[in-house]
Design an enzyme around this catalytic site. Structure first.
Site, PDB file in Angstrom:
ATOM      1  N   CYS A  34       0.933  -1.234  -0.057  1.00 10.99           N
ATOM      2  CA  CYS A  34      -0.086   0.091  -0.065  1.00 10.99           C
ATOM      3  C   CYS A  34       0.848   1.297  -0.002  1.00 10.99           C
ATOM      4  O   CYS A  34       1.355   1.665   1.030  1.00 10.99           O
ATOM      5  CB  CYS A  34      -0.835   0.064   1.227  1.00 10.99           C
ATOM      6  N   CYS A  37      -0.176   3.842   2.869  1.00 14.57           N
ATOM      7  CA  CYS A  37       0.299   3.495   3.865  1.00 14.57           C
ATOM      8  C   CYS A  37       1.757   4.005   4.246  1.00 14.57           C
ATOM      9  O   CYS A  37       1.911   4.172   5.539  1.00 14.57           O
ATOM     10  CB  CYS A  37      -0.106   2.027   4.023  1.00 14.57           C
TER      11      CYS A  37
END
Length: 298
Positions: A34, A37
């Protein structure tokens, strides 16, 4: 439920649900692949670390390794950030992607929930001592108040209530520059507290309400010329500088009653500053505000 899922549930109960009985747990669903993230993760790490003494804990869950848990929370994308307290979800921090936004939301949550942390325990210990200092200030004993706040400053130098009370005690003792230094040394968060705002108001008021060498003589002049509003305004300033707030308020109210817009509303503005310094929740302020409203709107 597979054995792996059972293990995941047990780990979630042990590492997140149980700590949430007393702490505020940030549940951060993430993944190695991600991109967002990678940007959000360091921010959450930093904020969680700074809020650890306030009873905030961080739990990271990789959605690929915790698919069953992620499914229970209906996580459809990452990063997903929830807050749990006493086993219940209490907030979604998904829209908070900056340090400032995260802190603002956490502050709001912490004000509403009985989270137990070192900071809260310290606050509980300091609160009655701050009240003692405020009581001394209210009684006009600035020297005693300063002694109390000086001792508290050794315990909690960045506490807004302590710094604000200490600065107001210094103002009452005509040590204005020292009061400014106390407030200037505060970190940004503490500088935004209502107690510090009161102290700034006290400094501003002291700067414009100059002490009078002979208050008795000035009182006599006002009695001889009661319609001289400038003279009455000067007396009100001298009375405030001397800590005689009742008498100061009487003269300021008299000016407003005689000519509410005199000198661009200077008397009303000075009275409002005095209210802020005393504290808007103070019974004395409530009484004087009612008198002011009766003059303005009666």
């Amino acid at each position: 439920m597979s054995a792996a899922d059972k293990d995941a549930v047990e780990a979630f109960r042990r590492d997140i649900v149980e700590p949430s009985m007393h702490a505020l747990v940030i549940v951060y669903f993430t993944a190695e692949w991600c991109g967002p993230c990678k940007a959000l993760g360091p921010i959450i790490d930093k904020v969680a670390g700074e809020y650890a003494d306030k009873g905030v804990r961080l739990a990271k869950l990789d959605v690929d390794k915790n698919q069953f848990i992620a499914a229970q929370f209906q996580v459809r994308s990452v990063p997903t950030v929830y807050v749990m307290f006493q086993g219940q979800l209490v907030a979604d921090l998904g829209q908070a992607r900056t340090e400032s936004a995260l802190k603002t939301m956490l502050d709001q949550i912490l004000r509403q929930l009985p989270v137990e942390g070192e900071a809260q325990s310290a606050e509980a210990e300091i609160e009655p001592l701050v009240a003692m200092g405020e009581e001394a200030l209210g009684e006009g004993d600035a020297t005693r108040a300063l002694s109390i706040f000086d001792q508290l400053a050794e315990m909690a130098p960045e506490h807004g209530g302590v710094a604000g009370g200490r600065a107001r005690a210094l103002v009452a003792l005509a040590r204005i520059e020292e009061a400014r230094d106390v407030l200037a040394a505060l970190p940004e968060d503490a500088a935004k507290t209502p107690e510090v705002a009161r102290a700034h108001a006290a400094i501003a008021l002291a700067a414009e309400a100059a002490p009078v060498d002979d208050l008795s003589a000035l009182r006599a002049r006002v009695e001889a010329a009661p319609d001289d509003l400038a003279l009455r305004y000067e007396l009100a300033g001298g009375l405030m500088a001397a800590g005689e707030r009742d008498a100061a308020a009487e003269h300021l109210l008299a000016i407003v009653q005689a000519e509410r817009d005199w000198n661009d509303g200077a008397a009303r503005q000075r009275l409002l500053k005095l209210f802020e310094v005393v504290g808007l929740e103070d019974p004395w302020v409530s009484q004087q505000r009612r008198r002011l409203s009766a003059i303005l709107f009666g």
